[in-house]
Scaffold this motif. Sequence first.
Motif: not given
Length: 336
Positions: A254-269
């Motif tokens: 799981m990833l928990i966070g604020v708006d960032s590029g990592l959120m979009h990486i998680a979305a791609a996976f």
Amino acid sequence: MEKNMKFLVVRYGTVGDTVFLSVALRELRKAYPNAQIDVLVDVVAMNVLRNCPYVDNFIKIEGKYKNILSYMKCFKQYNTVYFFKSDSFFSKIAYLSGVKNRIGFGRTEYDVSKNHFLTMEIPSGENRHVVDCFCDMLMQSGVPVNNSDTELWTQKDDDILIKDFLSSFKGKNVLIQAYSRIRKKDWLDNYWVKVIEYLINEKNANVFLCGGEKDSAAYDNLLTKLGGCKVLPVNISGKFSLSQTMSLIKYADMLIGVDSGLMHIAAAFQKSSILINGNTSLKRWKPRNENCVVLTKHFPCSPCCVIRNANNSCEHKTPECMKALTPDAVINEINF
């Protein structure tokens, strides 16, 4: 005819928008399987896209005005240039190089730059998702779009490294992205303390603090506030490269966070994630992920990120939209 088609795609700068570009590259390749598709990139875009199967060549940006003649020589070989980023310099280069088809976004009231001398200008509004805008560009230029899901590709060596790193931890592995490049997007440290203590003490999770090297000091400060944890989180900010971080997100739970590029990486996976969103326009930048829970509070000033110089646009030291999102709101969405 198609094998003689040569496309140059211009998109660089941020991790999130580069992840969004994966859609355009895939759909362009489907439409032209035998064409040459190259991408103009900086270091960030290169690291995100380096294993993309839809790209033939990457052209690295190395200075601009001092290399005008080199860029003109480069651009001359292409039939079509797609500007998925507004770029005054490179759009002029495309025109001066005689590129037949120069396709890109027109100016909006929020744009600080503008594409020049386009042969096809595509509208791009703040109320439309970036991925949909990318798809609009393709479709209006005659390229069909059948799939708007983002995707990413990791390196085998990175996967091996991350699997080995995580193998020493038992239980669920949760990544925390507490800080953003734009500090007005950040949540409150004392809120993070409650969520992290819950993850470690109640859920027996392994917590990893993620980010760039510039975030390391902020995380060290956060660690001093976590006196109630039976074990401390692991501060890995700046410890892994961007491509290694992509593998880390791929294999975490799981990833928990604020708006960032990592959120979009998680979305791609399509990884399980919780986005704590304050001033970001969800219409434009919401992660394309069915497994992402978005927590947000709407205020009359929302979303202030569409204003230029968004880092200073909020009159409050801590934005009210972030204060309103309590730790319990996050804890209630942790479902493992």
